[in-house]
Design a protein around this motif. Structure first.
Motif, PDB file in Angstrom:
ATOM      1  N   ILE A   1     -70.793   2.674 -20.853  1.00  0.00           N
ATOM      2  CA  ILE A   1     -71.354   3.089 -19.567  1.00  0.00           C
ATOM      3  C   ILE A   1     -70.613   2.350 -18.469  1.00  0.00           C
ATOM      4  CG2 ILE A   1     -73.437   3.043 -18.159  1.00  0.00           C
ATOM      5  CD1 ILE A   1     -75.026   3.393 -20.745  1.00  0.00           C
ATOM      6  N   PRO A   2     -70.254   3.046 -17.385  1.00  0.00           N
ATOM      7  CA  PRO A   2     -69.499   2.391 -16.309  1.00  0.00           C
ATOM      8  C   PRO A   2     -70.150   1.101 -15.844  1.00  0.00           C
ATOM      9  CG  PRO A   2     -69.616   4.747 -15.923  1.00  0.00           C
ATOM     10  CD  PRO A   2     -70.501   4.466 -17.099  1.00  0.00           C
ATOM     11  N   ASP A   3     -69.340   0.074 -15.698  1.00  0.00           N
ATOM     12  CA  ASP A   3     -69.766  -1.239 -15.214  1.00  0.00           C
ATOM     13  C   ASP A   3     -70.681  -1.968 -16.184  1.00  0.00           C
ATOM     14  OD1 ASP A   3     -70.040   0.205 -11.935  1.00  0.00           O
ATOM     15  OD2 ASP A   3     -68.332  -0.825 -12.842  1.00  0.00           O
ATOM     16  N   LYS A   4     -70.751  -1.492 -17.418  1.00  0.00           N
ATOM     17  CA  LYS A   4     -71.558  -2.179 -18.428  1.00  0.00           C
ATOM     18  C   LYS A   4     -70.725  -2.409 -19.679  1.00  0.00           C
ATOM     19  CE  LYS A   4     -76.155  -0.647 -17.016  1.00  0.00           C
ATOM     20  NZ  LYS A   4     -77.445  -0.067 -17.479  1.00  0.00           N
TER      21      LYS A   4
ATOM     22  N   ASP B   1     -78.390   7.039 -19.544  1.00  0.00           N
ATOM     23  CA  ASP B   1     -77.646   7.385 -20.750  1.00  0.00           C
ATOM     24  C   ASP B   1     -76.265   7.951 -20.436  1.00  0.00           C
ATOM     25  OD1 ASP B   1     -80.753   8.617 -21.984  1.00  0.00           O
ATOM     26  OD2 ASP B   1     -79.774   6.755 -22.589  1.00  0.00           O
ATOM     27  N   THR B   2     -75.969   8.142 -19.184  1.00  0.00           N
ATOM     28  CA  THR B   2     -74.668   8.683 -18.780  1.00  0.00           C
ATOM     29  C   THR B   2     -73.552   7.729 -19.183  1.00  0.00           C
ATOM     30  OG1 THR B   2     -75.561   9.926 -16.918  1.00  0.00           O
ATOM     31  CG2 THR B   2     -73.235   9.314 -16.799  1.00  0.00           C
ATOM     32  N   GLY B   3     -72.538   8.272 -19.853  1.00  0.00           N
ATOM     33  CA  GLY B   3     -71.417   7.450 -20.278  1.00  0.00           C
ATOM     34  C   GLY B   3     -70.563   8.168 -21.300  1.00  0.00           C
ATOM     35  N   MET B   4     -69.590   7.448 -21.821  1.00  0.00           N
ATOM     36  CA  MET B   4     -68.712   7.983 -22.861  1.00  0.00           C
ATOM     37  C   MET B   4     -69.251   7.539 -24.209  1.00  0.00           C
ATOM     38  SD  MET B   4     -65.965   9.855 -23.138  1.00  0.00           S
ATOM     39  CE  MET B   4     -64.872   9.639 -21.743  1.00  0.00           C
TER      40      MET B   4
END
Length: 121
Positions: free
Chosen positions: A40-43, A89-92
Motif C-alpha cells: 500500500i502506498p506509503d506503507k 485495502d487499496t494497493g498492489m
C-alpha cells in the motif's frame, strides 16, 4: 522453480468484492507453501494471507473475516477472495511461493508475481 502471474484486480466500490487469482507454471504448487501480500502506498509491505501445503491458513488481523485464501492444486491456481473491501485495502497485491507465514510474506521471501492493482473507492 515456479513462475507466478496474478490477475483479478480492478476498481471496486466500498463494500464490494474481488477474487484474485495467481496462476503458477513451471512446477506443481501442491508442495509449496504460498501466500498473498500487498504493498500500500506509503506503507510497509504487509503479508495478509498464507496457506500451507496441508491447506492450513493464516490471516493478518486487518483482513481476517473478510478475505479467504484457497488453492486448486490440480489447476495450479492460488486464489484470494476479498469481501467487504474498504479504501484502506487499496494497493498492489502479490502472490508468493515458498512463503506462507505472515512474517515471510512481509519480508518478501520466496518467488512472487508481478502484482495486480486493487482500488477501492
Amino acid at each position: 522453480q515456479v513462475q507466478l502471474v496474478e490477475s483479478g484486480g480492478g476498481s471496486v466500490q466500498v463494500g464490494g468484492s474481488l477474487r484474485l487469482s495467481c496462476v503458477a507454471s513451471g512446477d506443481t504448487i501442491s508442495r509449496y507453501c504460498m501466500g498473498w501480500f500487498r504493498q500500500i502506498p506509503d506503507k510497509e509491505r504487509e503479508g495478509i494471507a498464507g496457506i500451507e501445503s496441508d491447506g492450513s491458513t493464516s490471516y493478518a488481523d486487518s483482513v481476517k473475516g473478510r478475505f479467504t485464501i484457497s488453492k486448486d492444486s490440480a489447476k495450479k491456481i492460488l486464489y484470494l477472495q476479498m469481501n467487504d473491501l474498504q479504501p484502506v485495502d487499496t494497493g498492489m497485491y502479490y502472490c508468493a511461493a515458498d512463503a506462507c507465514s505472515l512474517v515471510q510474506l512481509s519480508r518478501g521471501i520466496g518467488s512472487r508475481g508481478q502484482g495486480t492493482q486493487v482500488t477501492v473507492s
